[in-house]
Write a protein that holds these residues in place. Sequence first.
Motif, PDB file in Angstrom:
ATOM      1  N   LEU A  16       0.830  -1.211   0.000  1.00 55.54           N
ATOM      2  CA  LEU A  16       0.000   0.000   0.000  1.00 55.54           C
ATOM      3  C   LEU A  16       0.864   1.261   0.000  1.00 55.54           C
ATOM      4  O   LEU A  16       0.518   2.259  -0.646  1.00 55.54           O
ATOM      5  CB  LEU A  16      -0.949  -0.005   1.195  1.00 55.54           C
ATOM      6  CG  LEU A  16      -2.072  -1.035   1.146  1.00 55.54           C
ATOM      7  CD1 LEU A  16      -2.889  -0.990   2.438  1.00 55.54           C
ATOM      8  CD2 LEU A  16      -2.955  -0.824  -0.059  1.00 55.54           C
ATOM      9  N   GLY A  17       1.975   1.215   0.717  1.00 55.68           N
ATOM     10  CA  GLY A  17       2.889   2.361   0.721  1.00 55.68           C
ATOM     11  C   GLY A  17       3.478   2.622  -0.657  1.00 55.68           C
ATOM     12  O   GLY A  17       3.574   3.771  -1.096  1.00 55.68           O
ATOM     13  N   PHE A  22       3.613   5.769  -5.756  1.00 56.78           N
ATOM     14  CA  PHE A  22       3.426   5.867  -7.200  1.00 56.78           C
ATOM     15  C   PHE A  22       2.283   6.821  -7.551  1.00 56.78           C
ATOM     16  O   PHE A  22       2.367   7.564  -8.532  1.00 56.78           O
ATOM     17  CB  PHE A  22       3.179   4.497  -7.823  1.00 56.78           C
ATOM     18  CG  PHE A  22       4.447   3.775  -8.166  1.00 56.78           C
ATOM     19  CD1 PHE A  22       5.308   4.274  -9.123  1.00 56.78           C
ATOM     20  CD2 PHE A  22       4.783   2.598  -7.540  1.00 56.78           C
ATOM     21  CE1 PHE A  22       6.479   3.615  -9.450  1.00 56.78           C
ATOM     22  CE2 PHE A  22       5.943   1.931  -7.849  1.00 56.78           C
ATOM     23  CZ  PHE A  22       6.794   2.442  -8.815  1.00 56.78           C
ATOM     24  N   PHE A  23       1.228   6.818  -6.755  1.00 59.24           N
ATOM     25  CA  PHE A  23       0.122   7.750  -7.008  1.00 59.24           C
ATOM     26  C   PHE A  23       0.589   9.195  -6.847  1.00 59.24           C
ATOM     27  O   PHE A  23       0.298  10.045  -7.692  1.00 59.24           O
ATOM     28  CB  PHE A  23      -1.040   7.464  -6.053  1.00 59.24           C
ATOM     29  CG  PHE A  23      -2.161   8.447  -6.180  1.00 59.24           C
ATOM     30  CD1 PHE A  23      -3.005   8.412  -7.268  1.00 59.24           C
ATOM     31  CD2 PHE A  23      -2.356   9.427  -5.212  1.00 59.24           C
ATOM     32  CE1 PHE A  23      -4.039   9.328  -7.399  1.00 59.24           C
ATOM     33  CE2 PHE A  23      -3.378  10.345  -5.332  1.00 59.24           C
ATOM     34  CZ  PHE A  23      -4.226  10.297  -6.426  1.00 59.24           C
ATOM     35  N   ILE A  25       3.658  10.329  -7.073  1.00 68.98           N
ATOM     36  CA  ILE A  25       4.589  10.640  -8.159  1.00 68.98           C
ATOM     37  C   ILE A  25       3.809  10.969  -9.431  1.00 68.98           C
ATOM     38  O   ILE A  25       4.132  11.923 -10.139  1.00 68.98           O
ATOM     39  CB  ILE A  25       5.560   9.466  -8.386  1.00 68.98           C
ATOM     40  CG1 ILE A  25       6.553   9.361  -7.239  1.00 68.98           C
ATOM     41  CG2 ILE A  25       6.304   9.621  -9.712  1.00 68.98           C
ATOM     42  CD1 ILE A  25       7.413   8.108  -7.286  1.00 68.98           C
ATOM     43  N   GLY A  26       2.788  10.181  -9.713  1.00 70.72           N
ATOM     44  CA  GLY A  26       1.959  10.440 -10.895  1.00 70.72           C
ATOM     45  C   GLY A  26       1.269  11.797 -10.840  1.00 70.72           C
ATOM     46  O   GLY A  26       1.216  12.519 -11.844  1.00 70.72           O
ATOM     47  N   MET A  27       0.762  12.154  -9.678  1.00 71.51           N
ATOM     48  CA  MET A  27       0.101  13.460  -9.546  1.00 71.51           C
ATOM     49  C   MET A  27       1.099  14.611  -9.715  1.00 71.51           C
ATOM     50  O   MET A  27       0.782  15.625 -10.339  1.00 71.51           O
ATOM     51  CB  MET A  27      -0.600  13.566  -8.186  1.00 71.51           C
ATOM     52  CG  MET A  27      -1.742  12.588  -8.013  1.00 71.51           C
ATOM     53  SD  MET A  27      -3.038  12.768  -9.245  1.00 71.51           S
ATOM     54  CE  MET A  27      -3.680  14.349  -8.775  1.00 71.51           C
ATOM     55  N   SER A  28       2.302  14.461  -9.177  1.00 69.51           N
ATOM     56  CA  SER A  28       3.291  15.532  -9.320  1.00 69.51           C
ATOM     57  C   SER A  28       3.779  15.635 -10.765  1.00 69.51           C
ATOM     58  O   SER A  28       3.973  16.743 -11.275  1.00 69.51           O
ATOM     59  CB  SER A  28       4.458  15.320  -8.362  1.00 69.51           C
ATOM     60  OG  SER A  28       5.154  14.145  -8.678  1.00 69.51           O
ATOM     61  N   PHE A  57       7.044  -3.409 -10.569  1.00 72.86           N
ATOM     62  CA  PHE A  57       6.707  -3.788  -9.199  1.00 72.86           C
ATOM     63  C   PHE A  57       5.582  -4.815  -9.169  1.00 72.86           C
ATOM     64  O   PHE A  57       5.597  -5.749  -8.365  1.00 72.86           O
ATOM     65  CB  PHE A  57       6.309  -2.562  -8.375  1.00 72.86           C
ATOM     66  CG  PHE A  57       7.480  -1.828  -7.805  1.00 72.86           C
ATOM     67  CD1 PHE A  57       8.202  -2.352  -6.752  1.00 72.86           C
ATOM     68  CD2 PHE A  57       7.858  -0.611  -8.322  1.00 72.86           C
ATOM     69  CE1 PHE A  57       9.286  -1.687  -6.231  1.00 72.86           C
ATOM     70  CE2 PHE A  57       8.937   0.068  -7.814  1.00 72.86           C
ATOM     71  CZ  PHE A  57       9.654  -0.462  -6.762  1.00 72.86           C
ATOM     72  N   VAL A  58       4.606  -4.672 -10.049  1.00 76.25           N
ATOM     73  CA  VAL A  58       3.516  -5.648 -10.108  1.00 76.25           C
ATOM     74  C   VAL A  58       4.052  -7.005 -10.550  1.00 76.25           C
ATOM     75  O   VAL A  58       3.698  -8.048  -9.972  1.00 76.25           O
ATOM     76  CB  VAL A  58       2.399  -5.152 -11.050  1.00 76.25           C
ATOM     77  CG1 VAL A  58       1.376  -6.234 -11.308  1.00 76.25           C
ATOM     78  CG2 VAL A  58       1.729  -3.919 -10.461  1.00 76.25           C
TER      79      VAL A  58
END
Length: 73
Positions: A16-17, A22-23, A25-28, A57-58
């Motif tokens: 979850l961390g 990643f979320f 980073i994507g927003m920035s 990572f997946v």
Amino acid sequence: MLNIRFEQWEALGLNLGLAAIFFLIGMSIRDVLNKGNVPPFGRFIVWLVLFLGCAGFVAKGLIQLFWEGAGIG
């Protein structure tokens, strides 16, 4: 018993961390691309690299899951 639960919570928290990082980073990156007037090809390359990082990572998680299920790892 407690040790097994602790390892499960630890793995869940790590996953979850990483998803949260990643979320963010994507927003920035989205914000920087919008403010920088980046051409469409450049945007495509940036998002492709971000996606491939997440896919790595997946894939690592799936490989680890299959190996542990088969008794290899």
